[in-house]
Write a protein that holds these residues in place. Structure first.
Motif, short mmCIF file in Angstrom:
data_model
loop_
_atom_site.label_atom_id
_atom_site.label_comp_id
_atom_site.label_asym_id
_atom_site.label_seq_id
_atom_site.Cartn_x
_atom_site.Cartn_y
_atom_site.Cartn_z
N GLU A 199 0.99 -1.19 0.23
CA GLU A 199 -0.34 0.30 -0.23
C GLU A 199 0.71 1.21 -0.14
N LEU A 200 2.33 1.19 0.78
CA LEU A 200 3.18 2.19 0.49
C LEU A 200 3.90 2.13 -0.71
N LEU A 201 4.22 1.88 -1.60
CA LEU A 201 4.67 1.62 -3.12
C LEU A 201 3.43 1.79 -3.46
N ARG A 202 2.41 1.54 -3.57
CA ARG A 202 1.33 2.09 -4.16
C ARG A 202 0.92 3.70 -4.49
N SER A 203 0.57 3.71 -2.94
CA SER A 203 1.03 5.11 -2.68
C SER A 203 2.07 6.44 -3.05
N GLN A 204 2.91 5.63 -3.45
CA GLN A 204 4.44 6.43 -3.70
C GLN A 204 3.52 6.66 -5.69
N ARG A 205 3.66 5.63 -6.20
CA ARG A 205 3.16 5.46 -7.79
C ARG A 205 2.36 6.20 -7.94
N SER A 206 1.14 6.65 -7.00
CA SER A 206 0.32 7.87 -6.96
C SER A 206 0.85 9.07 -7.18
N LYS A 207 1.32 8.86 -6.26
CA LYS A 207 1.87 10.60 -6.00
C LYS A 207 2.75 10.93 -7.58
N LYS A 208 3.63 9.65 -8.10
CA LYS A 208 4.13 10.46 -9.25
C LYS A 208 2.78 10.38 -10.56
N GLY A 209 2.25 9.46 -10.37
CA GLY A 209 1.38 9.61 -11.72
C GLY A 209 1.40 9.43 -12.68
N THR A 210 1.94 7.82 -12.39
CA THR A 210 3.10 7.24 -13.66
C THR A 210 2.06 6.11 -14.07
N PRO A 211 1.33 6.20 -15.31
CA PRO A 211 -0.01 5.10 -15.37
C PRO A 211 0.39 3.34 -15.07
N VAL A 212 -0.21 2.08 -14.19
CA VAL A 212 -0.05 1.24 -14.09
C VAL A 212 -1.31 0.62 -14.99
N VAL A 213 -0.49 -0.76 -15.68
CA VAL A 213 -0.53 -1.88 -16.92
C VAL A 213 -0.41 -2.48 -15.46
N SER A 214 -1.20 -3.69 -16.21
CA SER A 214 -1.33 -4.94 -15.12
C SER A 214 -1.67 -5.91 -16.69
N LEU A 215 -0.30 -7.08 -16.69
CA LEU A 215 -0.87 -8.17 -17.61
C LEU A 215 -1.14 -9.27 -16.74
N VAL A 216 -2.20 -10.02 -17.31
CA VAL A 216 -3.60 -10.54 -17.13
C VAL A 216 -4.28 -12.11 -17.79
N GLY A 217 -3.98 -12.91 -17.75
CA GLY A 217 -4.37 -13.95 -18.39
C GLY A 217 -4.72 -15.46 -17.88
N TYR A 218 -4.39 -16.51 -18.36
CA TYR A 218 -4.41 -17.41 -18.51
C TYR A 218 -2.49 -17.63 -18.40
N LYS B 258 -6.42 -4.32 -8.76
CA LYS B 258 -7.61 -2.96 -8.39
C LYS B 258 -6.95 -2.28 -8.98
N TYR B 259 -6.05 -1.64 -8.75
CA TYR B 259 -4.99 -0.23 -8.48
C TYR B 259 -4.64 -0.35 -9.93
N ALA B 260 -4.44 -1.19 -11.18
CA ALA B 260 -4.50 -0.69 -12.05
C ALA B 260 -4.93 -0.26 -13.43
N ASP B 261 -4.05 1.04 -14.29
CA ASP B 261 -5.40 1.63 -14.99
C ASP B 261 -6.09 1.51 -16.39
N ILE B 262 -4.85 -0.01 -16.92
CA ILE B 262 -5.70 -1.07 -18.14
C ILE B 262 -5.77 -2.16 -17.84
N LEU B 263 -5.84 -3.44 -17.98
CA LEU B 263 -5.49 -4.49 -18.18
C LEU B 263 -5.12 -4.95 -19.23
N LEU B 264 -4.04 -5.78 -19.88
CA LEU B 264 -3.39 -6.53 -21.01
C LEU B 264 -4.18 -7.73 -21.07
N HIS B 265 -4.34 -7.92 -21.47
CA HIS B 265 -5.57 -9.73 -20.72
C HIS B 265 -4.77 -10.06 -22.53
N VAL B 266 -4.01 -11.29 -22.18
CA VAL B 266 -3.30 -11.90 -22.75
C VAL B 266 -3.92 -13.55 -23.12
N VAL B 267 -4.32 -13.62 -23.85
CA VAL B 267 -5.11 -14.90 -24.63
C VAL B 267 -3.90 -15.31 -25.62
#
Length: 427
Positions: free
Chosen positions: A196-215, A285-294
């Motif tokens: 949560e601390l790391l997330r808070s620091q990232r949020s202050k910097k404002g860098t978008p977060v993109v997460s890879l998800v998939g099977y 949950k805190y990602a701005d975009i999910l890249l759904h890899v198939v």
């Protein structure tokens, strides 16, 4: 050398796969029973065992006492002798009673899909956090099944389902296991606080977060390795990596994102694992975009997509914008590709050959633009620090030097919008 190989082969568990096909198809999960057993075979292989046979029983419902009907159990007894099997693996999670009764009736080692997945996770956990999460999942599972599993593991010893952080706790008393679970929960809570601390620091910097998800085995780790030289283990195996990895990636317009690789999903992902890995998976949950890899080449790709979306909804990520990424397009792929009504965009790539990765990053860039505002501002020459910050942080559409200062038209997020507010001339 030949003798050593022979001894190694003898140690490999020979397992029969067992599934129940319910007559009411609506009560089955996304994949058909045969496809589920194909996947179970891959899981067993990944865990170090070998599948020597399989059997499926059609029933109105799973037998509450011993999973299968008595006739099928008698057939299984003969199969065990014929194939010299050392145990069976059931495709569904067994209750303590089912586990105990099957073991007694078959006089062999009995496992279920959850035990095999937990075993793989125990082998693959590398980081301290991963080991804590796996041990927590193992202990919670074993606590509820201690009476049913004890005799089997004592008699047969070793093998799938007995390794990893929790193996020595198998036959200890419940009080000790509960104390260990409480201790691990405290450690997991500390990890969550740190995240949560790391997330808070990232949020202050404002860098978008993109997460890879998939099977699992869709190629997420290969993508992050190709884009960032992250050095994440990438193998053609289920659950090759468990630990979350985050790296900076530059988009075509020069702006940066944080790209996160997460653990792969799977059909019937054990509830204990979802609970144990919740702190890690909550990153989604805190990602701005999910890249759904198939994996586009997988014959069960559509069913796998359903599993991923079901898991995302369970984690509370159902509303996060999704870009669908069809990977492994360099292989033999059946066309047309399934249409995904949840995705904002769809791209085709091959992480192995790097084809299409630029198109994927451009898609991320375009989607991020829709989240931002375009503002026009005149920044005085006396505030050169702010101008430098804008150059390093924002996408500049237009820039012009004027008598009163530097005119800029830029795409901004909320933080940049607030910093430019006093100099804005139009929004």
């Amino acid at each position: 050398m030949a003798k050593e190989l022979h001894e190694l082969e003898e140690l490999q568990e020979r397992l029969i796969l067992v599934g129940v096909e319910l007559e009411d198809r609506h009560s089955r999960s996304a994949m058909e029973t045969d496809a589920c057993l194909d996947e179970l075979e891959e899981l067993v292989k990944t865990a170090g065992g070998i599948s020597v046979a399989r059997t499926i029983q059609k029933r109105e419902q799973v037998h509450p006492g011993h999973y299968l009907g008595k006739g099928k159990i008698e057939e299984l007894q003969m199969m065990i002798r014929t194939h010299e099997a050392t145990g069976i693996v059931c495709d569904d999670e067994l209750s303590p009673a089912q586990l105990r009764n099957l073991e007694k009736m078959l006089d062999t080692k009995v496992m279920d899909r959850t035990i095999v997945i937990l075993d793989i996770f125990a082998k693959r956990a590398i980081s301290g956090e991963g080991k804590i999460q796996v041990e927590l999942a193992q202990l919670k599972y074993r606590l509820s099944r201690l009476a049913g599993m004890g005799a089997s593991m004592s008699r047969l010893g070793g093998g799938i389902g007995t390794r990893g952080p929790g193996e020595k706790k198998l036959e200890t008393d419940r009080r000790y296991i509960k104390e260990r679970i409480a201790e691990l929960n405290r450690e997991a809570k500390e990890i969550q606080t740190h995240r949560e601390l790391l997330r808070s620091q990232r949020s202050k910097k404002g860098t978008p977060v993109v997460s890879l998800v998939g099977y699992t085995n869709a190629g997420k780790s290969t993508i992050i390795n190709t884009l960032t030289d992250a050095g994440v283990l990438a193998e053609d195996k289920l659950f090759a990596t468990l630990d979350t990895t985050t790296r900076q990636v530059k988009l075509p317009n020069g702006s940066e994102i944080l790209l996160t690789d997460t653990v792969g999903f799977i059909q019937k992902l054990p509830h204990h694992l979802i609970q144990a890995f919740r702190a890690t998976l909550e990153e989604l949950k805190y990602a701005d975009i999910l890249l759904h890899v198939v994996d586009a080449s997988n014959p069960h790709r559509e069913e796998q997509m359903v599993v991923v979306y079901e898991t995302l909804r369970e984690l509370g990520c159902g509303d996060t914008p999704v870009i669908l990424v069809y990977n492994k397009m360099d292989r033999e792929v059946e066309l047309p590709l399934p249409v995904d009504k949840y995705a904002r965009d769809m791209v085709q790539i091959s992480a192995a050959t790097q084809k299409g990765l630029d198109r994927m990053l451009t898609s991320v860039e375009e989607l991020l633009k829709t989240f931002r505002h375009s503002v026009q501002a005149v920044i005085p020459y006396t505030d050169g620090g702010l101008l430098g910050w804008i150059h390093g942080r924002c996408e500049i559409i237009q820039e012009e030097h004027r008598a009163e200062g530097v005119y800029v038209e830029v795409y901004v997020d909320e933080e940049a919008k607030n910093r430019l507010e006093k100099y804005c001339i139009s929004q």
